[in-house]
Design an enzyme around this catalytic site. Structure first.
Site, PDB file in Angstrom:
ATOM      1  N   ARG A 235       0.860  -1.181   0.000  1.00  0.00           N
ATOM      2  CA  ARG A 235       0.000   0.000   0.000  1.00  0.00           C
ATOM      3  C   ARG A 235       0.901   1.237   0.000  1.00  0.00           C
ATOM      4  NH1 ARG A 235      -3.497  -2.535  -1.703  1.00  0.00           N
ATOM      5  NH2 ARG A 235      -5.532  -3.047  -0.851  1.00  0.00           N
ATOM      6  N   ASP A 259       3.870   0.038  -7.234  1.00  0.00           N
ATOM      7  CA  ASP A 259       2.571  -0.262  -7.852  1.00  0.00           C
ATOM      8  C   ASP A 259       1.474   0.483  -7.102  1.00  0.00           C
ATOM      9  OD1 ASP A 259       0.916  -1.757  -9.750  1.00  0.00           O
ATOM     10  OD2 ASP A 259       0.120  -2.758  -7.966  1.00  0.00           O
ATOM     11  N   GLU A 264      -2.649   7.888  -4.351  1.00  0.00           N
ATOM     12  CA  GLU A 264      -3.131   7.296  -5.612  1.00  0.00           C
ATOM     13  C   GLU A 264      -4.615   7.491  -5.861  1.00  0.00           C
ATOM     14  OE1 GLU A 264      -2.117   3.086  -4.946  1.00  0.00           O
ATOM     15  OE2 GLU A 264      -4.258   2.666  -4.958  1.00  0.00           O
ATOM     16  N   HIS A 296      -1.283   0.482  -9.723  1.00  0.00           N
ATOM     17  CA  HIS A 296      -2.044  -0.497  -8.936  1.00  0.00           C
ATOM     18  C   HIS A 296      -2.623  -1.604  -9.831  1.00  0.00           C
ATOM     19  CE1 HIS A 296      -4.049  -0.809  -4.758  1.00  0.00           C
ATOM     20  NE2 HIS A 296      -4.004  -2.003  -5.314  1.00  0.00           N
TER      21      HIS A 296
HETATM   22  P1  NAI Z   1      -1.705 -11.382   4.305  1.00  0.00           P
HETATM   23  O1  NAI Z   1      -2.610 -10.901   5.376  1.00  0.00           O
HETATM   24  O2  NAI Z   1      -1.788 -12.799   3.849  1.00  0.00           O
HETATM   25  O3  NAI Z   1      -0.177 -11.126   4.743  1.00  0.00           O
HETATM   26  C1  NAI Z   1       0.263  -9.967   5.343  1.00  0.00           C
HETATM   27  C2  NAI Z   1       1.434 -10.363   6.237  1.00  0.00           C
HETATM   28  O4  NAI Z   1       2.012  -9.161   6.757  1.00  0.00           O
HETATM   29  C3  NAI Z   1       0.991 -11.211   7.434  1.00  0.00           C
HETATM   30  O5  NAI Z   1       1.776 -12.390   7.502  1.00  0.00           O
HETATM   31  C4  NAI Z   1       1.226 -10.289   8.635  1.00  0.00           C
HETATM   32  O6  NAI Z   1       1.605 -11.006   9.808  1.00  0.00           O
HETATM   33  C5  NAI Z   1       2.353  -9.425   8.105  1.00  0.00           C
HETATM   34  N1  NAI Z   1       2.518  -8.166   8.829  1.00  0.00           N
HETATM   35  C6  NAI Z   1       1.575  -7.398   9.389  1.00  0.00           C
HETATM   36  N2  NAI Z   1       2.159  -6.326   9.989  1.00  0.00           N
HETATM   37  C7  NAI Z   1       3.501  -6.457   9.757  1.00  0.00           C
HETATM   38  C8  NAI Z   1       4.626  -5.680  10.131  1.00  0.00           C
HETATM   39  N3  NAI Z   1       4.490  -4.559  10.871  1.00  0.00           N
HETATM   40  N4  NAI Z   1       5.853  -6.093   9.737  1.00  0.00           N
HETATM   41  C9  NAI Z   1       5.995  -7.241   9.011  1.00  0.00           C
HETATM   42  N5  NAI Z   1       4.963  -8.015   8.658  1.00  0.00           N
HETATM   43  C10 NAI Z   1       3.735  -7.628   9.024  1.00  0.00           C
HETATM   44  O7  NAI Z   1      -1.912 -10.373   3.097  1.00  0.00           O
HETATM   45  P2  NAI Z   1      -1.502 -10.591   1.579  1.00  0.00           P
HETATM   46  O8  NAI Z   1      -2.639 -11.184   0.839  1.00  0.00           O
HETATM   47  O9  NAI Z   1      -0.171 -11.231   1.498  1.00  0.00           O
HETATM   48  O10 NAI Z   1      -1.402  -9.056   1.088  1.00  0.00           O
HETATM   49  C11 NAI Z   1      -0.406  -8.185   1.603  1.00  0.00           C
HETATM   50  C12 NAI Z   1      -0.748  -6.769   1.204  1.00  0.00           C
HETATM   51  O11 NAI Z   1      -0.619  -6.643  -0.214  1.00  0.00           O
HETATM   52  C13 NAI Z   1      -2.238  -6.383   1.446  1.00  0.00           C
HETATM   53  O12 NAI Z   1      -2.424  -5.912   2.762  1.00  0.00           O
HETATM   54  C14 NAI Z   1      -2.468  -5.297   0.455  1.00  0.00           C
HETATM   55  O13 NAI Z   1      -2.169  -4.063   1.060  1.00  0.00           O
HETATM   56  C15 NAI Z   1      -1.448  -5.587  -0.648  1.00  0.00           C
HETATM   57  N6  NAI Z   1      -2.093  -5.967  -1.907  1.00  0.00           N
HETATM   58  C16 NAI Z   1      -1.768  -5.269  -3.032  1.00  0.00           C
HETATM   59  C17 NAI Z   1      -2.341  -5.588  -4.250  1.00  0.00           C
HETATM   60  C18 NAI Z   1      -1.975  -4.843  -5.494  1.00  0.00           C
HETATM   61  O14 NAI Z   1      -2.663  -5.007  -6.531  1.00  0.00           O
HETATM   62  N7  NAI Z   1      -0.913  -4.056  -5.496  1.00  0.00           N
HETATM   63  C19 NAI Z   1      -3.350  -6.644  -4.352  1.00  0.00           C
HETATM   64  C20 NAI Z   1      -3.568  -7.369  -3.114  1.00  0.00           C
HETATM   65  C21 NAI Z   1      -2.975  -7.014  -1.941  1.00  0.00           C
END
Ligand code: NAI
Length: 332
Positions: A235, A259, A264, A296
């Site tokens: 994000r 991205d 944005e 994005h």
């Molecule tokens: P997820 O919930 O499976 O994984 C997120 C991980 O980050 C978790 O393992 C969590 O423990 C960890 N985390 C939380 N706070 C943290 C910190 N302070 N330091 C280190 N790790 C921390 O989520 P997923 O599906 O892997 O997505 C991750 C992010 O990717 C989403 O939150 C979203 O913002 C972004 N995203 C971007 C997209 C895009 O098109 N650019 C599309 C989908 C998601």
């Protein structure tokens, strides 16, 4: 069957939603308009609205939605930082999301950015089209043997870490939960300070929270390796954009791929090629030859769009039928 209004929808959303809707028979209305205080009236009478990453689902919007008869807000994305969850709970409106649709799509785009940026593919493409076959300024580095740091090893970060490991990088990771499969592979979980100090490439794959807001700050950049590559597909506000601009100007940051961008919502997902760009910070980013920005699009694969549509309509049908939806988002 229920009326569902899809805000911020684009032509590429329709195929997946129309196909998935054959199982549900909802009355889908595709609106290009973004949801916000000025447009919320378009939802009046619809039991469910479907929104995307930059729709405004703040308390006043939720209040207007409830007044108009809406009881379900369905996010067709994973992140939910644009929703006031406390207000939703207070108002009794159910918020559902798509926790995972294709983590591969985002992870593969992350890798595409790393490879393209490192080997200056964006510059080479333009040069060759202009019959400029000089190679000056296109020097990259071997990824093999470099240290890559992945912040957040959830569904997406795990795949990013694996892909980088298979490219023969040493992979460091930061997360409060260790993935045992990554540990078996040889990925080293370390603390954030160590990852920041030791990585040649840093990939941001964690959610935006009050803890992670501007985690890439001036102080963090000062502690990074000279010439570090930073890649953000998480994000926008994980990165302090003004700080990375200073890092790029000084040469401390060797390259940057984004991205997502913290402002944005004022820019992305629309054709603004006929407008004057009034975001001076973004305009400055565009001046660097070692910055690669996509708007994005990391999620944008056929498989991801189909999965998003299927899961979103399942979520809506479950909620409107009064069932327990496993993808409900609670304030926690
Ligand atoms: P997820 O919930 O499976 O994984 C997120 C991980 O980050 C978790 O393992 C969590 O423990 C960890 N985390 C939380 N706070 C943290 C910190 N302070 N330091 C280190 N790790 C921390 O989520 P997923 O599906 O892997 O997505 C991750 C992010 O990717 C989403 O939150 C979203 O913002 C972004 N995203 C971007 C997209 C895009 O098109 N650019 C599309 C989908 C998601």
């Amino acid at each position: 069957m229920a009326e569902v209004r899809l805000f911020s929808s684009k032509a590429y959303d329709r195929d997946g939603f129309d196909a998935a809707n054959r199982q549900h028979g909802h009355d889908l209305t595709y609106l290009e308009t973004r949801l916000g205080p000025d447009t919320v009236d378009l939802a009046v009478g619809a039991p469910a609205v479907c929104v995307f990453v930059n729709d405004d689902v703040s308390a006043p919007v939720l209040e207007a939605l409830v007044a108009g008869g809406t009881s379900c807000v369905a996010l067709r994305c994973a992140g939910f930082n644009n929703v006031d969850l406390d207000a939703a709970k207070r108002l009794g409106i159910t918020v559902v999301r798509v926790p995972a649709y294709s983590p591969n799509a985002v992870a593969e785009h992350t890798l595409a950015l790393i490879l393209a940026l490192n080997r200056r593919i964006h510059r080479a493409y333009n040069r060759v089209r202009d019959s400029n076959f000089a190679l000056d300024g296109l020097v990259g580095f071997d990824l093999a043997g470099k240290t890559a740091g992945v912040i957040g090893t959830g569904k997406i970060g795990t795949i990013v870490a694996r892909l980088l490991w298979h490219l023969r990088c040493r992979v460091l990771a930061v997360d409060m939960y260790q993935d045992p499969h990554l540990v078996d592979l040889g990925v080293e979980y370390v603390d954030l300070d160590r990852l920041i100090a030791d990585s040649d490439i840093i990939s941001l794959n964690c959610p935006l929270t009050s803890d992670t807001h501007h985690m890439i700050s001036t102080d963090a950049i000062d502690r990074m390796r000279d010439g570090v590559m930073i890649v953000n597909t998480g994000r926008g506000a994980l990165v302090d954009t003004e700080a990375v601009i200073e890092g790029l100007k000084s040469g401390k940051i060797g390259s940057l791929a984004l991205d997502v961008y913290e402002e944005e919502s004022r820019l992305f997902f629309e054709d603004r090629s006929h407008q004057i760009l009034d975001d001076d910070v973004f305009a400055r980013l565009l001046t660097f030859h070692n910055v690669l920005i996509t708007a994005h699009q990391a999620f944008l694969t056929r498989e991801a769009l189909d999965a998003i549509a299927t899961i979103t309509l399942d979520n809506i049908s479950t909620v409107l039928a009064g069932g327990e939806c496993p993808n409900t988002v609670d304030p926690g």
